[in-house]
Design a protein around this motif. Sequence first.
Motif, mmCIF file in Angstrom:
data_model
loop_
_atom_site.group_PDB
_atom_site.id
_atom_site.type_symbol
_atom_site.label_atom_id
_atom_site.label_comp_id
_atom_site.label_asym_id
_atom_site.label_seq_id
_atom_site.Cartn_x
_atom_site.Cartn_y
_atom_site.Cartn_z
ATOM 1 N N GLY A 209 20.770 -11.929 -29.428
ATOM 2 C CA GLY A 209 21.519 -12.979 -28.753
ATOM 3 C C GLY A 209 21.084 -14.349 -29.217
ATOM 4 O O GLY A 209 20.408 -14.506 -30.235
ATOM 5 N N SER A 213 19.647 -16.220 -24.080
ATOM 6 C CA SER A 213 20.775 -15.359 -23.729
ATOM 7 C C SER A 213 20.659 -14.055 -24.506
ATOM 8 O O SER A 213 21.137 -13.957 -25.635
ATOM 9 N N THR A 217 27.664 -8.792 -26.809
ATOM 10 C CA THR A 217 28.670 -8.223 -25.920
ATOM 11 C C THR A 217 29.982 -8.090 -26.674
ATOM 12 O O THR A 217 30.224 -8.812 -27.657
ATOM 13 N N PHE A 235 25.591 -13.319 -26.871
ATOM 14 C CA PHE A 235 25.729 -14.153 -25.688
ATOM 15 C C PHE A 235 25.253 -15.567 -26.002
ATOM 16 O O PHE A 235 24.372 -15.779 -26.840
ATOM 17 N N CYS A 275 29.281 -19.176 -22.930
ATOM 18 C CA CYS A 275 29.659 -17.871 -22.401
ATOM 19 C C CYS A 275 28.432 -17.037 -22.041
ATOM 20 O O CYS A 275 27.959 -16.192 -22.819
ATOM 21 N N THR A 276 27.912 -17.325 -20.864
ATOM 22 C CA THR A 276 26.958 -16.465 -20.186
ATOM 23 C C THR A 276 27.502 -16.254 -18.782
ATOM 24 O O THR A 276 28.357 -17.009 -18.314
ATOM 25 N N TYR A 277 27.015 -15.228 -18.101
ATOM 26 C CA TYR A 277 27.501 -14.977 -16.754
ATOM 27 C C TYR A 277 27.276 -16.189 -15.853
ATOM 28 O O TYR A 277 28.160 -16.587 -15.084
ATOM 29 N N GLY A 290 34.694 -9.843 -20.374
ATOM 30 C CA GLY A 290 34.670 -10.484 -21.684
ATOM 31 C C GLY A 290 36.028 -10.661 -22.321
ATOM 32 O O GLY A 290 36.116 -10.898 -23.531
#
Length: 386
Positions: A209, A213, A217, A235, A275-277, A290
């Motif tokens: 990553g 991160s 994904t 990520f 784009c991370t949770y 995603g």
Amino acid sequence: MVTTATQHRLLTPGPLDLAAELERGAYSPPACDDVIAELEAAGLRGRGGAGFPASVKWRTVADASGPRVVVANGEEGEPSSRKDRWLLLNRPHLVLDGLLLAARTIGADRAVVYLSHEETVTAMREAIAELPVPGLVPEVHVVEPTYVAGEETAACRSISGGPALPTARPPRVCDSGVDGRPTLVSNVETLAHAAWISRNGAAAYRESGTAGSPGTTLVTLTGACAAPGVYEVPFGLTVAELFEVAGGFTGAPAGFVMGGWFGGLLGPAHASTVCTYEAVRAAGSGFGCGAITALAPGTDPLTVAAEITAWYAAESAQQCGACLKGTAAIRDAFAALRDGTASDTDRHNLERWGRTLPGRGACAFLDGAAGWARTVHDEFPDHFGR
């Protein structure tokens, strides 16, 4: 241009047969002593949409008493996602490797692959028929493709002989799932990552990553981009960097449908959102499965909202009044906004529903419809007030 060539552990130029998977180490014993601890160290999170830590789910079921079940969830009822189907068609043995790993790790004596698309059913049955290892043989359970059928309580209910509809919680499926047994329901991508981590280690996974991160994904990128499709990315990239992997935008996006259809609609400024949770949640949406759709220049956000909330109303399980009435009311109010016939009451209600309806349904389905009311109000005030 962002390159992800070195990150492509799951994506390959084409389907991998059993021999190719065995060369990559499929079905070999884990290289780690404690698989769950390795998943925790890797920071692996579920890829079904919620992003819940995989190690916590696995440990909870492993610590439960009595016979246990593990379910590989590949139903993929999300309309804008294709990642699970890609894996099931191209890497079925990697998914089975992760499923059998999970069964051994949590002590399950039953493993089920939960599917709803004919081509994935065929691919998985063929892969199961050529399993090279003795022992537990996974079952294939097939349901009609609907959005709510992919919810974990719906999956357990269907496998137990009931309809593929969600049930109220508690109990949680980790305590009482398939036939009342403690059950681990895991997305097929999560299982694929787990198999890779068990052979290559948490450190290698985290390094794939970006800084802070861990891991990669699968994303499904659609809409206003040069090469829509499924990609594996690290990520921590921004939305714009993700779409560079898909050839870049074909025009200045009018907004982004985030996390599949569950995350609502974000404005064009969110091309810079990481784009991370956590970052996408902080932006008012969710990374979910995603799947991200870039809206073409000039797209009317109210038209998109009206179409998708109409889909929500049609897809409701119709088991709980809050969801049945709430999704229909949101649909009707957005249709009025789109058509220019909305009243101030319609606008006020949409704003209110966007903030008060989440959590009111028996499952999270209503939350998705309410998210559209909230995000369109917050992100597109000029359109919302017309």
